[in-house]
Every structure is written in C-alpha cells, then in structure tokens.
Design an enzyme around this catalytic site. Structure first.
Site, PDB file in Angstrom:
ATOM      1  N   TYR A  29     -65.398  49.474 -43.750  1.00 48.66           N
ATOM      2  CA  TYR A  29     -66.763  49.028 -43.448  1.00 48.66           C
ATOM      3  C   TYR A  29     -66.722  47.955 -42.353  1.00 48.66           C
ATOM      4  O   TYR A  29     -67.542  47.942 -41.431  1.00 48.66           O
ATOM      5  CB  TYR A  29     -67.435  48.478 -44.718  1.00 48.66           C
ATOM      6  CG  TYR A  29     -68.714  47.723 -44.426  1.00 48.66           C
ATOM      7  CD1 TYR A  29     -69.838  48.393 -43.935  1.00 48.66           C
ATOM      8  CD2 TYR A  29     -68.791  46.346 -44.607  1.00 48.66           C
ATOM      9  CE1 TYR A  29     -70.998  47.695 -43.626  1.00 48.66           C
ATOM     10  CE2 TYR A  29     -69.947  45.645 -44.308  1.00 48.66           C
ATOM     11  CZ  TYR A  29     -71.040  46.321 -43.813  1.00 48.66           C
ATOM     12  OH  TYR A  29     -72.188  45.629 -43.501  1.00 48.66           O
ATOM     13  N   GLN A 132     -80.760  36.039 -39.182  1.00 45.16           N
ATOM     14  CA  GLN A 132     -80.967  37.348 -38.532  1.00 45.16           C
ATOM     15  C   GLN A 132     -81.900  38.197 -39.373  1.00 45.16           C
ATOM     16  O   GLN A 132     -81.671  38.381 -40.570  1.00 45.16           O
ATOM     17  CB  GLN A 132     -79.615  38.053 -38.343  1.00 45.16           C
ATOM     18  CG  GLN A 132     -79.706  39.430 -37.717  1.00 45.16           C
ATOM     19  CD  GLN A 132     -79.786  40.532 -38.751  1.00 45.16           C
ATOM     20  OE1 GLN A 132     -79.192  40.429 -39.818  1.00 45.16           O
ATOM     21  NE2 GLN A 132     -80.542  41.588 -38.464  1.00 45.16           N
ATOM     22  N   TYR A 134     -83.844  41.667 -40.345  1.00 43.75           N
ATOM     23  CA  TYR A 134     -84.202  43.081 -40.385  1.00 43.75           C
ATOM     24  C   TYR A 134     -85.517  43.148 -41.151  1.00 43.75           C
ATOM     25  O   TYR A 134     -85.783  42.279 -41.998  1.00 43.75           O
ATOM     26  CB  TYR A 134     -83.170  43.902 -41.162  1.00 43.75           C
ATOM     27  CG  TYR A 134     -81.877  44.199 -40.449  1.00 43.75           C
ATOM     28  CD1 TYR A 134     -81.854  44.645 -39.129  1.00 43.75           C
ATOM     29  CD2 TYR A 134     -80.657  44.082 -41.128  1.00 43.75           C
ATOM     30  CE1 TYR A 134     -80.654  44.934 -38.496  1.00 43.75           C
ATOM     31  CE2 TYR A 134     -79.459  44.379 -40.492  1.00 43.75           C
ATOM     32  CZ  TYR A 134     -79.468  44.799 -39.177  1.00 43.75           C
ATOM     33  OH  TYR A 134     -78.283  45.093 -38.564  1.00 43.75           O
ATOM     34  N   ARG A 169     -71.484  56.106 -39.333  1.00 46.75           N
ATOM     35  CA  ARG A 169     -70.120  55.572 -39.532  1.00 46.75           C
ATOM     36  C   ARG A 169     -69.358  56.517 -40.439  1.00 46.75           C
ATOM     37  O   ARG A 169     -69.530  56.512 -41.649  1.00 46.75           O
ATOM     38  CB  ARG A 169     -70.212  54.166 -40.111  1.00 46.75           C
ATOM     39  CG  ARG A 169     -71.001  53.287 -39.157  1.00 46.75           C
ATOM     40  CD  ARG A 169     -71.213  51.891 -39.637  1.00 46.75           C
ATOM     41  NE  ARG A 169     -72.345  51.319 -38.914  1.00 46.75           N
ATOM     42  CZ  ARG A 169     -73.156  50.404 -39.409  1.00 46.75           C
ATOM     43  NH1 ARG A 169     -72.967  49.937 -40.622  1.00 46.75           N
ATOM     44  NH2 ARG A 169     -74.160  49.951 -38.690  1.00 46.75           N
ATOM     45  N   LYS A 257     -81.326  40.373 -30.252  1.00 44.91           N
ATOM     46  CA  LYS A 257     -79.928  40.827 -30.264  1.00 44.91           C
ATOM     47  C   LYS A 257     -79.879  42.356 -30.264  1.00 44.91           C
ATOM     48  O   LYS A 257     -80.583  42.987 -31.052  1.00 44.91           O
ATOM     49  CB  LYS A 257     -79.239  40.291 -31.521  1.00 44.91           C
ATOM     50  CG  LYS A 257     -77.847  40.842 -31.777  1.00 44.91           C
ATOM     51  CD  LYS A 257     -77.186  40.093 -32.921  1.00 44.91           C
ATOM     52  CE  LYS A 257     -75.842  40.655 -33.294  1.00 44.91           C
ATOM     53  NZ  LYS A 257     -75.918  41.879 -34.086  1.00 44.91           N
ATOM     54  N   ARG A 284     -71.085  49.956 -33.677  1.00 49.36           N
ATOM     55  CA  ARG A 284     -71.377  50.492 -35.009  1.00 49.36           C
ATOM     56  C   ARG A 284     -72.674  51.286 -35.043  1.00 49.36           C
ATOM     57  O   ARG A 284     -73.035  51.849 -36.058  1.00 49.36           O
ATOM     58  CB  ARG A 284     -71.498  49.340 -36.012  1.00 49.36           C
ATOM     59  CG  ARG A 284     -70.271  48.489 -36.078  1.00 49.36           C
ATOM     60  CD  ARG A 284     -70.533  47.166 -36.778  1.00 49.36           C
ATOM     61  NE  ARG A 284     -70.773  47.318 -38.197  1.00 49.36           N
ATOM     62  CZ  ARG A 284     -69.819  47.457 -39.111  1.00 49.36           C
ATOM     63  NH1 ARG A 284     -68.562  47.477 -38.740  1.00 49.36           N
ATOM     64  NH2 ARG A 284     -70.120  47.565 -40.378  1.00 49.36           N
TER      65      ARG A 284
HETATM   66  C1  LIG Z   1     -69.096  44.451 -41.055  1.00 48.50           C
HETATM   67  C2  LIG Z   1     -70.179  44.165 -40.060  1.00 48.50           C
HETATM   68  C3  LIG Z   1     -71.481  43.978 -40.494  1.00 48.50           C
HETATM   69  C4  LIG Z   1     -72.490  43.677 -39.582  1.00 48.50           C
HETATM   70  N1  LIG Z   1     -73.755  43.425 -40.035  1.00 48.50           N
HETATM   71  C5  LIG Z   1     -74.716  43.050 -39.162  1.00 48.50           C
HETATM   72  C6  LIG Z   1     -76.022  42.701 -39.618  1.00 48.50           C
HETATM   73  O1  LIG Z   1     -76.289  42.717 -40.813  1.00 48.50           O
HETATM   74  N2  LIG Z   1     -76.941  42.361 -38.685  1.00 48.50           N
HETATM   75  C7  LIG Z   1     -76.660  42.316 -37.341  1.00 48.50           C
HETATM   76  O2  LIG Z   1     -77.532  41.991 -36.521  1.00 48.50           O
HETATM   77  N3  LIG Z   1     -75.427  42.633 -36.886  1.00 48.50           N
HETATM   78  C8  LIG Z   1     -74.463  42.987 -37.750  1.00 48.50           C
HETATM   79  N4  LIG Z   1     -73.210  43.291 -37.293  1.00 48.50           N
HETATM   80  C9  LIG Z   1     -72.925  43.208 -35.851  1.00 48.50           C
HETATM   81  C10 LIG Z   1     -72.425  41.824 -35.454  1.00 48.50           C
HETATM   82  O3  LIG Z   1     -73.461  40.876 -35.563  1.00 48.50           O
HETATM   83  C11 LIG Z   1     -71.898  41.818 -34.008  1.00 48.50           C
HETATM   84  O4  LIG Z   1     -72.889  42.309 -33.140  1.00 48.50           O
HETATM   85  C12 LIG Z   1     -70.632  42.661 -33.859  1.00 48.50           C
HETATM   86  O5  LIG Z   1     -69.777  42.478 -34.961  1.00 48.50           O
HETATM   87  C13 LIG Z   1     -69.902  42.265 -32.589  1.00 48.50           C
HETATM   88  O6  LIG Z   1     -68.785  43.065 -32.386  1.00 48.50           O
HETATM   89  P1  LIG Z   1     -67.293  42.661 -32.852  1.00 48.50           P
HETATM   90  O7  LIG Z   1     -67.235  42.910 -34.320  1.00 48.50           O
HETATM   91  O8  LIG Z   1     -66.433  43.594 -32.076  1.00 48.50           O
HETATM   92  O9  LIG Z   1     -67.104  41.204 -32.529  1.00 48.50           O
HETATM   93  C14 LIG Z   1     -72.188  43.587 -38.184  1.00 48.50           C
HETATM   94  C15 LIG Z   1     -70.867  43.769 -37.765  1.00 48.50           C
HETATM   95  C16 LIG Z   1     -69.868  44.038 -38.683  1.00 48.50           C
HETATM   96  C17 LIG Z   1     -68.453  44.186 -38.191  1.00 48.50           C
END
Ligand SMILES: Cc1cc2nc3c(=O)[nH]c(=O)nc-3n(C[C@H](O)[C@H](O)[C@H](O)COP(=O)(O)O)c2cc1C
Length: 396
Positions: A29, A132, A134, A169, A257, A284
């Site tokens: 995850y 953040q 949603y 995913r 974002k 993702r």
């Molecule tokens: C496990 C996981 C959960 C995430 N959950 C959220 C989220 O709930 N809300 C959000 O805006 N971004 C979420 N993100 C994205 C991160 O805020 C960020 O944009 C991203 O991790 C950046 O890329 P990096 O992991 O390569 O540093 C998530 C990323 C990961 C890895």
C-alpha cells in the site's frame, strides 16, 4: 529502545526495514503505484536528467537550508506530505510522524484518511501543520472537518484535486487487501498468511485498537469505516466549483495539491489558492502522467510569480530536493521517504528519515559550493534540452 542501528543510512535502508516489519498488503500500500507504475518510477528517474554542476573550491562552512512557506518558517526545505492510513503502519502513526516533523521544525500534512483525531495530531507537533481535505462523506461531513481543523489551529488547508476516484493500484487486489479488510474470516483466510508472517506488527496493531475507522470523516452513522473509502471518495469528488465554499468555510490559506498542468495551476490561483503543489500523488493515481519535475517549468511560468509553487513525488535523496529547489520549487514534500521510516520504527524512523534527508541536503550543498538554498539556481545543474525548450516556449 532504539530500533534502528547506525547502518540505516539511506531512505532505501528504511524501505528494507519497513518491508521486513509489515505484512505484504500494508507494505505494498505504501510502496506501490497505479497501473504499470510507470509514472511512479519516472518521478524518481527524471532527477537523473539533471546532473549536478558544482562550483568547486568554494568553502562553505555553514549552509542555510531553512525557508518560509505561507509566511511561516520551515527549518528544512522539505515537509511531510499527507499519507493516509498511517496508523496502520505504526500505533498512533500520525502523531508519531507529526511529533518528528515538529521537532525538526518542519511541516506535517495530515490526511483526511487519518486513523487518529486531527486535534490529537495537531497537539503532537510544534511545527507548521496543514490539514488535507477530501470530500468523503459529502459537503456537510467535510464542513465538520474544516471547522474542527480551524478550531485546532491548522495553518493551511490542502485541497487534493487528483483523486476523483482511487487509482488502479494493482498490488492491492493481488494481495487481497479488500478481503483482508472485510473482517469476513472466509474471505480473509486465503490471504491471512501475510499477516501471520508478521507477528510483531499484529501485536502492535491490535494493541493500538485493531482495524480502525476514520475519526475525521464523521458520517451520520459515525466515523467512516475502512471498507467505505472507495465508495465515499467516488461519491464526492472535488470539483473547481467546490473551492468557493471550501475557501469561505476555511477562511485561511488554501494549498491546491495535484496540479499537473499550467491551466490547472492558473485555475487554482484564480480561485484564490495561496500555493500549489505540483504532484501526481507519487504515481498512485493516473499512471502515464508526466513526472512532476517535467511539469514544474510550465507551472512556474504560469503562476510562479503569484503563488508559492511546491513539488512532490519521487524524492528519495537530499540531492533530489536540492535539484527541485534549484529548478524553482519553493519547497518540496516527501511521502514514501518518511512513511518507510514510520513503518520501520515509528517516531524514531521518521526522525531518521528526516535526519538522512537533512544531512544529504547539507552535504550536497557543501559539495556544490553553495551556502544557501536561496542562492540555488539552474546554473548548478546540467539542463536537458526538454527543460530549456519548455521554459523558452512558455515565455514565448
Ligand atoms: C501510502 C500513501 C498514502 C497517501 N495518502 C494520501 C492522502 O490521503 N491524501 C493526499 O493528498 N495524498 C496522499 N498521498 C500522496 C502524498 O501526499 C504525496 O503526494 C506522495 O506520496 C508524493 O510522492 P512520494 O511518495 O514519491 O514522495 C499518499 C501517498 C502514499 C505513499
């Protein structure tokens, strides 16, 4: 008791430790991306297109790496991005990470999909904190969270615009994630070996209360459960028209974002955003979109003189951070880099991730012969032809 020995010296080392401690479905995850994970890989690879160009024989005894973002001092040029379900990685994971960010004097971004109450997370940090948003659960539910975030003293609200539905995913269905979250023993059984193979994690998880709900998404029936995320997110995607009521209810700075294009950056600014984050959610969401560093020039040219432009996705090294700053990002956010640390060793692991990135930034700056991140510019990098062309075209 320290869990990490002195030989854990890179984010890659923390990733290995996280993999050893977590059941496969939790590790994947964090670690996985959407589809073929092309965007996820390219986010990191693209930094190789910019070789460093040191100014040699320049003595730099001290390096300034602090900055200000939205008027508040960050001691580091990077902050912690919102990462959902952090409490699955470590007991009270959001608080552990927020505390480490605060001790380092930098940002903690709290996801809507947190397993811990937003008030407790805010109390855990002395540093800047952004909530953040949603719209899971719909407008009234979101308004409830916005009011709580305001009362708790968050500095800014992040509106994530790249998640109208969760990305594809593929590691999740392979690992039986939905089945494992179903609480139905018959569905869980074929996948239960992953969890059985990690008794230490199970113990921590159940001591922390076991499978959780999301206390910041309070539906009329109570806090949203894990199984409801997909349906609730899909039913309440953010549209540009939502920015109006969100801004009015929040009454403070908004950070948009998930900006992938100059047009969307302009829209965000026209609708009152104070900062934008060039982000593809770490690869993702929509697989096949460009790496964020590729999009940075068009966003800078569109809105760089009006709002602060941050970048995330793919950062695993301090040198990646230095490159993003040299190319014009005000600051960056890191997601997985600290999530691996959290999963490996909780607060200590996040602290280690921050220490690693901080020392790598300082070392890179000293070896570059640059005394302050505010003096960084493209002259410290070799620029690929696409970057030069993109900036020239944008500027007409
Ligand atoms: C496990 C996981 C959960 C995430 N959950 C959220 C989220 O709930 N809300 C959000 O805006 N971004 C979420 N993100 C994205 C991160 O805020 C960020 O944009 C991203 O991790 C950046 O890329 P990096 O992991 O390569 O540093 C998530 C990323 C990961 C890895």
């Amino acid at each position: 008791m320290a869990r990490l020995g002195p030989n854990v010296i890179s984010i890659a080392d923390l990733r290995v430790r996280a993999k050893r401690r977590l059941p496969r479905m939790v590790f994947d995850y964090i670690d996985g991306g959407a589809g073929d994970e092309k965007t996820m890989r390219e986010n990191s690879r693209v930094f190789d297109d910019f070789p460093l160009r040191p100014h040699s024989a320049v003595v730099v005894p001290e390096v300034e790496i602090g900055t200000t973002v939205l008027g508040r001092r960050w001691e580091l040029p990077f902050g912690l991005a919102p990462v959902g379900s952090s409490r699955m990685f470590w007991p009270h994971g959001e608080e552990a990470a927020a505390r480490a960010a605060g001790e380092a004097g930098t940002l903690y971004g709290l996801s809507t999909l947190s397993g811990t109450r937003l008030e407790e997370v805010k109390s855990a940090t002395t540093g800047p904190a952004w909530y953040q948003l949603y719209l899971a659960g719909g407008r009234d539910v979101a308004l409830g969270a916005v009011a709580r975030a305001k009362a708790a003293g968050y500095d800014a609200l992040i509106v994530t615009i790249d998640t109208p539905v969760a990305g594809n995913r593929e590691r999740d269905p392979h690992n039986g994630t939905a089945e494992l979250l179903s609480r139905d023993p018959f569905k869980m059984l074929p996948y239960a070996w992953q969890v059985a193979a990690r008794p230490g994690w199970i113990l921590d998880f159940y001591r922390d209360g076991g499978l959780m709900s999301f206390p910041n998404v309070v539906l009329p029936t109570g806090p949203m459960g894990y199984g409801d995320i997909g349906q609730q997110l899909g039913a309440s995607a953010v549209a540009w028209s939502d920015l109006g009521w969100i801004t009015e209810a929040w009454g403070g700075p908004i950070v948009v974002k998930g900006v992938h294009t100059d047009d969307d950056a302009r829209k965000a600014v026209d609708l009152g955003a104070s900062a934008v984050v060039v982000s593809n959610h770490g690869g993702r969401q929509l697989d096949g979109v460009a790496a964020t560093l590729r999009v940075l020039p068009e966003v800078l040219d569109a809105v760089g003189d009006q709002v602060e432009v941050l970048l995330d996705s793919g950062i695993r090294r301090g040198s990646d951070i230095v490159k993003a700053l040299a190319l014009g990002a005000r600051a960056v956010l890191v997601g997985r880099a600290y999530a691996y640390g959290l999963a490996a060793a909780g607060h200590e692991g996040v602290r280690r991730a921050i220490d690693i990135l901080r020392s790598e930034v300082v070392l890179t700056m000293k070896l570059l012969g640059c005394a302050s991140i505010h003096e960084l510019g493209p002259e410290y990098l070799g620029l690929p032809e696409w970057w030069v062309r993109s900036r020239a075209e944008n500027r007409g």
